[in-house]
Design a protein around this motif. Structure first.
Motif, mmCIF file in Angstrom:
data_model
loop_
_atom_site.group_PDB
_atom_site.id
_atom_site.type_symbol
_atom_site.label_atom_id
_atom_site.label_comp_id
_atom_site.label_asym_id
_atom_site.label_seq_id
_atom_site.Cartn_x
_atom_site.Cartn_y
_atom_site.Cartn_z
ATOM 1 N N GLY A 20 -5.590 22.597 -10.279
ATOM 2 C CA GLY A 20 -5.802 24.033 -10.457
ATOM 3 C C GLY A 20 -5.028 24.905 -9.482
ATOM 4 N N HIS A 21 -3.903 24.423 -9.012
ATOM 5 C CA HIS A 21 -3.094 25.280 -8.137
ATOM 6 C C HIS A 21 -2.697 26.523 -8.924
ATOM 7 C CE1 HIS A 21 -0.757 26.060 -4.524
ATOM 8 N NE2 HIS A 21 0.074 26.682 -5.352
ATOM 9 N N ALA A 22 -2.965 27.705 -8.347
ATOM 10 C CA ALA A 22 -2.763 28.944 -9.099
ATOM 11 C C ALA A 22 -1.488 29.678 -8.707
ATOM 12 C CB ALA A 22 -3.971 29.869 -8.896
ATOM 13 N N GLN A 52 0.862 -1.172 0.000
ATOM 14 C CA GLN A 52 0.000 0.000 0.000
ATOM 15 C C GLN A 52 0.907 1.232 0.000
ATOM 16 O OE1 GLN A 52 -2.146 0.201 3.710
ATOM 17 N NE2 GLN A 52 -4.081 0.155 2.617
ATOM 18 N N SER A 53 0.424 2.356 -0.494
ATOM 19 C CA SER A 53 1.243 3.574 -0.469
ATOM 20 C C SER A 53 1.231 4.173 0.928
ATOM 21 C CB SER A 53 0.691 4.583 -1.456
ATOM 22 O OG SER A 53 -0.575 5.035 -1.026
ATOM 23 N N ALA A 54 2.249 4.956 1.226
ATOM 24 C CA ALA A 54 2.333 5.590 2.542
ATOM 25 C C ALA A 54 3.088 6.906 2.412
ATOM 26 C CB ALA A 54 3.054 4.669 3.525
ATOM 27 N N GLY A 55 3.062 7.676 3.473
ATOM 28 C CA GLY A 55 3.831 8.913 3.491
ATOM 29 C C GLY A 55 2.961 10.145 3.341
ATOM 30 N N GLU A 56 3.499 11.248 3.811
ATOM 31 C CA GLU A 56 2.754 12.512 3.860
ATOM 32 C C GLU A 56 3.152 13.460 2.740
ATOM 33 O OE1 GLU A 56 0.644 13.111 6.550
ATOM 34 O OE2 GLU A 56 1.121 11.066 7.186
ATOM 35 N N CYS A 57 4.135 13.045 1.931
ATOM 36 C CA CYS A 57 4.694 13.962 0.950
ATOM 37 C C CYS A 57 3.824 14.004 -0.297
ATOM 38 C CB CYS A 57 6.118 13.497 0.613
ATOM 39 S SG CYS A 57 7.054 14.694 -0.317
ATOM 40 N N SER A 58 2.705 14.742 -0.240
ATOM 41 C CA SER A 58 1.865 14.861 -1.423
ATOM 42 C C SER A 58 1.086 16.166 -1.359
ATOM 43 C CB SER A 58 0.904 13.671 -1.526
ATOM 44 O OG SER A 58 0.112 13.590 -0.370
ATOM 45 N N TYR A 59 0.494 16.534 -2.501
ATOM 46 C CA TYR A 59 -0.222 17.807 -2.603
ATOM 47 C C TYR A 59 -1.644 17.659 -2.087
ATOM 48 C CZ TYR A 59 -2.441 21.941 -4.607
ATOM 49 O OH TYR A 59 -3.138 23.109 -4.764
ATOM 50 N N VAL A 60 -1.978 18.481 -1.114
ATOM 51 C CA VAL A 60 -3.343 18.489 -0.603
ATOM 52 C C VAL A 60 -3.982 19.793 -1.081
ATOM 53 C CG1 VAL A 60 -4.766 18.504 1.474
ATOM 54 C CG2 VAL A 60 -2.676 17.152 1.410
ATOM 55 N N PRO A 61 -5.144 19.710 -1.761
ATOM 56 C CA PRO A 61 -5.736 20.931 -2.308
ATOM 57 C C PRO A 61 -6.179 21.906 -1.217
ATOM 58 C CG PRO A 61 -7.185 19.041 -2.640
ATOM 59 C CD PRO A 61 -5.916 18.518 -2.071
ATOM 60 N N GLY A 62 -6.436 23.123 -1.627
ATOM 61 C CA GLY A 62 -6.735 24.196 -0.680
ATOM 62 C C GLY A 62 -5.564 25.156 -0.742
ATOM 63 N N ARG A 63 -5.795 26.390 -0.369
ATOM 64 C CA ARG A 63 -4.763 27.420 -0.420
ATOM 65 C C ARG A 63 -4.073 27.421 -1.791
ATOM 66 N NH1 ARG A 63 -1.048 26.586 4.616
ATOM 67 N NH2 ARG A 63 -1.094 24.444 3.888
ATOM 68 N N GLU A 64 -4.915 27.556 -2.844
ATOM 69 C CA GLU A 64 -4.336 27.402 -4.185
ATOM 70 C C GLU A 64 -3.490 28.586 -4.646
ATOM 71 O OE1 GLU A 64 -8.104 28.576 -3.638
ATOM 72 O OE2 GLU A 64 -7.809 26.417 -3.914
ATOM 73 N N GLN A 65 -3.452 29.672 -3.844
ATOM 74 C CA GLN A 65 -2.581 30.794 -4.220
ATOM 75 C C GLN A 65 -1.184 30.666 -3.605
ATOM 76 O OE1 GLN A 65 -3.367 32.976 -6.424
ATOM 77 N NE2 GLN A 65 -5.516 32.360 -6.588
#
Ligand SMILES: Cc1cc2nc3c(=O)[nH]c(=O)nc-3n(C[C@H](O)[C@H](O)[C@H](O)COP(=O)(O)OP(=O)(O)OC[C@H]3O[C@@H](n4cnc5c(N)ncnc54)[C@H](O)[C@@H]3O)c2cc1C
Ligand code: FES
Lengths: 122, 323
Positions: free
Chosen positions: B218-220, B179-192
């Protein structure tokens, strides 16, 4: 018990707000930063959080014995009263920055003070 | 001192010793790799006794709630009975879809994505070789865009898993992954928000996944990707990343080489130094740091001191297996 120190200071949220500022001050403080060289930051941040929760009078399960064990290697490297004072000072200026009133800062400092002998292995 | 019970045996621990050290000292054979609380290959369940908070950092909430913990990072405070978790549902069989070279010593391995395989780009999985040894590799693919799982693996001479990939694996072969693990990923929100992505070597793999995922969602705000290598030959995916830089206004790619002469478009210097030279103050930034342990740990501290919040710094050191 809605007027406990922990609640008055803002509870869990206050700890979260303080941990970044406090840890940054400690790491940038030339008097004590050497003690943090090579430590794992994520684990250290978790410990800072536990320490702040305790100092804010919040729920914690620190014992004097934990404090002694946790700092023995630092005492061996020369950790002494002046370093302890520096940490308490950084804690005070962190709270001042967050707008915590002076008398409340005094209460927090007093709790931190109760750990001095255990931390320094006296 | 606390005693550890495992598969019927009782083992006395020594002061300051982790559960893993205690078991291996007694000759018990258990799974592990990094010994640093990162790869999760040593995960066990506490059947009795309580794992320390530090030994549960970074593991899935659902597993934490079921008393899973990392035995390499747990210095027991009480007697404990520990067990290997039920692997059903956490191991997957899959097949090799493609294998190709991205540079002289980096292989791109694509695996079929098993049904129900959930992951976030930038997380890692553990890949097991024919001899049953596992190592962690980061996911460069994006589940919403790719129907395969992509790993970028640097060939370590005589490396047990990486050399097996290079010399032993072929398209169509079946392999086991976790299974995948780890916290190193993009979580949406605060796109600016401004994003800083810094990787050395195959530390680029998770960053490619994270960058593509952030753009897809859509990260801006600006996304700055630094890829560091000691020599020009160590850079890879240069054309693909340069193209992304041209297509996306908010995506910037900086290939960096620390030794020797550099061609046009490549920056001279260590990626970590160039980052701090380019951006002295980083309050409000989100950072992802992947690759060599010394680079990741050193830069993590500098970025924090430059003003980024601890919670916004995702450090993914590629810690080598330790004996
Ligand atoms: C969370 C995480 C994510 C990772 N993601 C990736 C990834 O995306 N891509 C990737 O290529 N690797 C990644 N790694 C590293 C990977 O897990 C292995 O450590 C690496 O592939 C070597 O394993 P091996 O079995 O081939 O070599 P081993 O058999 O473990 O090592 C053989 C010998 O080579 C030495 N060695 C090991 N690694 C290196 C190195 N990098 N440089 C020089 N000597 C070395 C060892 O000390 C040993 O002496 C990641 C590690 C972690 C913890
Ligand atoms: S997390 Fe324990 S060995 Fe890697």
């Amino acid at each position: 018990m809605s007027d406990s120190l922990f609640d008055r200071i803002g509870g869990e949220g206050a700890v979260d707000a303080a941990v970044d500022i406090f840890y940054r001050k400690v790491l940038a403080d030339d008097r004590i930063s050497e003690f943090f060289d090579g430590v794992d930051m994520d684990k250290q941040a978790a410990k800072q959080k536990a320490f702040l929760t305790m100092a804010f009078g919040g729920p914690n399960n620190y014992t004097g014995e934990d404090m002694r064990k946790g700092h023995a290697h630092l005492v061996a490297r020369g950790l002494n009263d002046s370093h302890f004072d520096a940490v308490v000072e950084d804690l005070g200026s962190t709270l001042a920055e967050l707008g915590v009133p002076n008398d409340v800062i005094g209460e927090v400092a007093a709790i931190a003070e109760t750990t001095r002998n255990d931390v320094l292995g006296k | 001192m606390p005693a550890i019970e495992f598969e019927g045996g009782q083992y006395e621990s020594e002061p300051g010793e982790s559960v893993l050290d205690c078991l291996t000292r007694h000759g018990v054979s258990v799974n592990y790799s990094c010994r640093a609380g990162v790869c999760q290959s040593c995960m066990m369940v506490a059947v009795e006794g309580k794992p320390t908070p530090v030994s549960q950092l970074g593991i899935r909430e659902t597993l934490k709630a079921q008393d899973h913990f990392l035995i390499c990072s747990c210095v027991p405070e009480t007697d404990m009975t520990v067990a290997v978790p039920d692997r059903a549902g956490s191991l997957f069989e899959t097949t090799v879809v493609s294998l190709d070279r991205l540079s002289a010593d980096v292989i791109r391995l694509r695996l079929a994505r098993p049904e129900n395989y959930d992951y976030r780009p930038g997380q890692f999985l553990n890949l097991t070789n024919a001899a049953g040894i596992s190592r962690s590799y980061s996911l460069a693919s994006v589940p919403e865009l790719d129907d395969f799982l992509e790993l970028q693996i640097r060939i370590v001479p005589d490396g047990q898993v990486s050399s097996w990939v290079a010399n032993g694996l072929q398209v169509g072969d079946s392999v086991t992954i976790s299974q995948s693990a780890g916290e190193c990923s993009y979580v949406p929100g605060r796109e600016q928000q401004s994003l800083l992505l810094v990787g050395t070597g195959t530390g680029l793999a998770p960053l490619v996944g994270i960058a593509r995922d952030a753009l897809r969602q859509g990260h801006a705000g600006p996304i700055h990707l630094y890829h560091g290598s000691s020599a020009v030959e160590g850079l890879y995916l240069v054309d693909e990343l340069s193209a992304m830089d041209r297509v996306h206004e908010n995506f910037q790619y900086y290939p960096c080489v620390s030794r020797g002469a550099v061609p046009d478009g490549v920056r001279a210097g260590r990626a970590a130094d160039l980052v701090l030279q380019d951006f002295a103050k980083l309050p409000g930034w989100r950072a992802f740091l992947c690759g060599r342990e010394d680079m990741v740990k050193g830069l993590q501290k500098k970025i924090f001191l430059a003003g980024a919040s601890m919670q916004d710094i995702f450090a993914d050191p590629f810690i080598e297996a330790k004996d």
